[in-house]
Design an enzyme around this catalytic site. Structure first.
Site, PDB file in Angstrom:
ATOM      1  N   ASP A 210       0.830  -1.205   0.000  1.00  0.00           N
ATOM      2  CA  ASP A 210       0.000   0.000   0.000  1.00  0.00           C
ATOM      3  C   ASP A 210       0.864   1.254   0.000  1.00  0.00           C
ATOM      4  O   ASP A 210       2.067   1.205   0.298  1.00  0.00           O
ATOM      5  CB  ASP A 210      -0.906  -0.032   1.249  1.00  0.00           C
TER       6      ASP A 210
ATOM      7  N   ASP B 240     -10.923   2.157  -3.047  1.00  0.00           N
ATOM      8  CA  ASP B 240     -11.407   1.872  -1.696  1.00  0.00           C
ATOM      9  C   ASP B 240     -12.930   1.869  -1.664  1.00  0.00           C
ATOM     10  O   ASP B 240     -13.529   1.528  -0.642  1.00  0.00           O
ATOM     11  CB  ASP B 240     -10.881   2.916  -0.704  1.00  0.00           C
TER      12      ASP B 240
HETATM   13  C1  GLA Z   1      -5.720   1.930   2.105  1.00  0.00           C
HETATM   14  C2  GLA Z   1      -6.144   0.781   1.235  1.00  0.00           C
HETATM   15  C3  GLA Z   1      -7.190  -0.038   1.930  1.00  0.00           C
HETATM   16  C4  GLA Z   1      -6.650  -0.543   3.238  1.00  0.00           C
HETATM   17  C5  GLA Z   1      -6.168   0.616   4.073  1.00  0.00           C
HETATM   18  C6  GLA Z   1      -5.426   0.139   5.305  1.00  0.00           C
HETATM   19  O1  GLA Z   1      -6.747   2.857   2.240  1.00  0.00           O
HETATM   20  O2  GLA Z   1      -6.600   1.239  -0.005  1.00  0.00           O
HETATM   21  O3  GLA Z   1      -7.597  -1.115   1.127  1.00  0.00           O
HETATM   22  O4  GLA Z   1      -5.603  -1.444   3.001  1.00  0.00           O
HETATM   23  O5  GLA Z   1      -5.281   1.462   3.358  1.00  0.00           O
HETATM   24  O6  GLA Z   1      -5.017   1.172   6.086  1.00  0.00           O
END
Ligand code: GLA
Length: 736
Positions: free
Chosen positions: A467, A537
């Site tokens: 990430d 997300d």
């Molecule tokens: C980001 C990612 C999510 C999740 C969060 C965790 O927003 O896109 O899918 O993994 O971080 O903090």
């Protein structure tokens, strides 16, 4: 030059051209397309043609047919009016480039791709630009980029350094581009090219596709269509800040340029140094946008994406199920649930690490990659063992480029972050997060060692979610010298790619997802190191149809992580039935992102059946040719697409209703991509209706399905009729 290279040195075709010069055409070909540039020694490179593949006689008469002679790689200085691909300042202050061709080479690289390199040098200064073109056997993509070398005493300042440029004849040219924001990525916009300059750009520093995308399509015959019309697709393959420009000036051409965004990134090229720009991948198709997408998908799977030939596992990710509240027994329960529904992989997301500052909040612990044994008393090995017991694989989330100020790493090495001297850092997520300075080799080593330790200690980790949740702020590097502060963005991405390369060299088999606050890194610059990316997300199925539609223009389903999540949806609050959520997720790389213990037994059983159905058609979705049939952007109340195997012996058809009205009429969807002469048996997948569809088990020719199509009922005859406003269908077509 090696003997091998000499043997295949380009044989350039020489033709007398209408302009009374002897054109030396470099003919770059794919199975169905030709790109032609004129590379006359001592002259500049001229762009001549991009379109359907030419035969020798057409090539010979090309100039007489009328061509642009515009520069294929325009430079600034002698002609000042045109948008340049490259502009520089020489050590003596001279701001001009005047390039002449010195030679042409053609060779095969280590991956079996054919390269044409056109060498040019400045007429006065020892400064070279090599323009390169790469093609692969059986691929319709042509990649091109430039490499600039300074051979003069002193430093040359690169002010602009695009990868590629292409003139496109005016007519009725429309551009398809992708825009968005967090939780609303990759939305499609199509419009005729206006006069003036259209600039698509990114300046985030770390992530580059939340807002605009570095890919565009140009439809040369008016409003873009899926099935017909000359269409050019262009994708800049880069991990960092980019700039795409289409300049529609007073000439008869639109001028396309793409490359690294030079904004605040002037580059000091030292003597002996070569600056390599990232490639732009082009394709041309007369089958409209659909043809362009299929060309990109095939090239993506075969040449650009990690493990593009391996089916992806069906996974459960813990994020929307438990967020940061990781607990060992709940991880076990989630593994058990996904295994019992037929899933193959469990991914523990954020929240598992941090000792001094436990990751109970997103303000803590990035940088401290030690297991929180309060949450996980048996550590990572305990989870791997539990996954093994369930017969599934185990994956884990990391965010290695980032640090929280509430971490041991930051306390010990505040100098590791990106930050200008004499400025306080500007923190982002959680009020404490910022970006590590990847231009610093010590930071690169730190990240490589962290991943190396994790994967060496736990070789059974099958999957990593990588990430990246912050933009670069407070431009500056404690590591770099004053003259290199403007290299920050470029050095960051060179460092990042070198980290990826080192990790991939040691761990070629692990599956790695590229995620950046959702879909912040959906670019072919990342994909050589990654198996897939997280699209957004936002997991709301209805909105995902629009985002996945945009994404599908350049990226294949195998790379498009698409998860079934809870209802009401956590981002939009929308109530969407499980059937519909599943049918949307099944059109990509299927996964789940939910707390299964909150699902009813009936829902779990429904998911178990859907997962079994997906397995039956996984190869068709993940390796098939995509045909987009009805666009959600066309306001027809439905959206529909299908995947067809290259052999046309099997297909999967997706249909989603987007609006519900009484006495509503929607178009009957004509299928595409089938063999007109074969008969296909139709079976519904993920069926919830009490009775089978009228055409269940029946056979139709490809011809009938493509000219008439099947009438899809507007609702479901199911127990959960409460959700009548949502309807969706997945049909499997098997050739007899
Ligand atoms: C980001 C990612 C999510 C999740 C969060 C965790 O927003 O896109 O899918 O993994 O971080 O903090």
């Amino acid at each position: 030059m090696s003997y091998f290279k000499k043997l295949i040195l380009i044989a350039v075709a020489t033709f007398a051209s209408a302009n009374a010069v002897y054109a030396e055409y470099v003919h770059i070909t794919t199975p169905t397309t030709s790109m032609v540039v004129d590379a006359n020694i001592n002259d500049y490179i001229k762009f001549v043609y991009y379109g359907n593949r030419l035969d020798d006689s057409e090539l010979g008469n090309l100039a007489e047919a009328g061509v642009s002679w515009l520069p294929a790689y325009p430079v600034y200085g002698v002609e000042c009016q045109r948008e340049p691909a490259m502009s520089v300042t020489h050590p003596d202050g001279n701001m001009t480039l005047d390039m002449k061709i010195t030679g042409i080479e053609r060779y095969t690289d280590k991956d079996g791709a054919s390269i044409v390199a056109i060498n040019t040098t400045d007429r006065h200064y020892p400064f070279d630009i090599v323009v390169k073109y790469r093609t692969y056997p059986n691929s319709e993509i042509i990649e091109t980029w430039a490499e600039a070398t300074n051979r003069q005493k002193g430093t040359v300042l690169l002010r602009q350094f695009a990868s590629a440029s292409m003139p496109v004849k005016k007519g009725d040219v429309w551009m398809s581009q992708f825009f968005g924001s967090w939780a609303n990525e990759t939305r499609l916009e199509e419009a005729p090219l206006p006069h003036g300059m259209v600039t698509i750009k990114n300046k985030d520093g770390a992530r580059n596709t939340h807002t605009s995308h570095a890919e565009i399509m140009l439809s040369l015959d008016g409003q873009p269509r899926e099935d017909i019309g000359r269409t050019i697709g262009a994708a800049l393959c880069y991990t960092g800040n980019y700039e795409i420009k289409v300049d529609t000036d007073e000439s008869g051409y639109h001028h396309f340029l793409a490359g690294i965004n030079p904004d605040n990134s002037e580059y000091n090229l030292r003597k002996g140094e070569t600056f390599v720009t990232p490639p732009v991948a082009f394709t041309y198709s007369e089958e409209g946008k659909g043809g362009v997408s299929r060309n990109f998908h095939r090239w993506g799977r075969e040449h650009r994406l990690a493990h593009g030939d391996k089916p992806r596992k069906i996974l459960l990710n813990s994020w929307e199920g438990v967020y940061l509240d990781i607990k060992e027994h709940e991880m076990h329960q989630m593994m058990h649930d996904i295994a019992s529904m037929g899933g193959e992989l469990f991914v523990m997301d954020d929240g598992w690490f941090g000792t001094k500052y436990p990751r109970t909040t997103d303000s803590n612990a990035l940088g401290d990659w030690t297991v929180d044994t309060n949450k996980l008393p048996n550590g990572i090995q305990g989870l791997i063992d539990a996954a093994k017991n369930e017969g599934i694989s185990f994956g884990i989330w990391i965010e290695p480029e980032m640090v929280n100020s509430r971490s041991i790493l930051y306390e010990e090495h505040p100098e590791y972050i990106v930050c200008a001297e004499n400025r306080n850092p500007r923190f982002t997520r959680g009020g404490t997060q910022t970006v590590l300075d990847l231009g610093n080799p010590k930071v690169q080593d730190l990240i490589v060692n962290m991943v190396d330790t994790l994967l060496t200690n736990y070789p059974e980790i099958d999957y990593i979610k990588w990430d990246s949740n912050s933009a670069i702020t407070t431009h500056g590097s404690h590591y770099q010298t004053a003259d290199k502060q403007s290299h920050l963005f470029i050095d960051y991405h060179r460092g990042l790619v070198s980290v990826f390369e080192r990790i991939r060299a040691k761990f070629p088999d692990v599956t790695i997802q590229d995620c950046a606050s959702g879909g912040g890194r959906a670019n072919y610059g990342y994909l050589p190191y990654f198996d897939e990316f997280w699209v957004s997300d936002n997991t709301d199925a209805l909105q995902r149809i629009y985002m996945q539609w945009g994404t599908s223009h350049f990226f294949p389903a195998i790379a498009m992580a698409s998860h079934i999540s809870a209802s009401p949806n956590h981002q939009t609050g929308r109530l969407v039935p499980l059937k519909y959520r599943t049918d949307v997720a099944m059109s990509g790389r299927l996964g789940m992102e939910i707390q299964p213990k909150d699902m009813s037994d009936q829902e779990k059983e429904q998911s178990r059946r859907a997962i079994a159905d997906y397995k039956a058609v996984r190869d068709v979705v993940q390796f098939g040719d995509l045909y987009r049939l009805v666009s959600p952007y066309d306001h027809k109340d439905i959206a529909s697409l299908m995947y067809v195997t290259p052999e046309k012996d099997e297909a999967v058809f997706f249909w989603w209703k987007l609006e519900a009205f009484q006495n509503q009429y929607v178009p009957r969807v004509k299928m595409a991509g089938l063999d007109p002469n074969r008969r296909y048996r139709v079976t519904e997948l993920n069926r919830i209706d009490r009775r089978p569809l009228s055409f269940e088990g029946r056979e139709y020719t490809g011809q009938f399905l493509m000219s008439n199509g099947l009438e899809i009922p507007l609702g479901h005859d199911a127990d959960n009729h409460l959700h009548y406003d949502y309807a969706s269908r997945v049909l499997r077509l098997e050739a007899l």
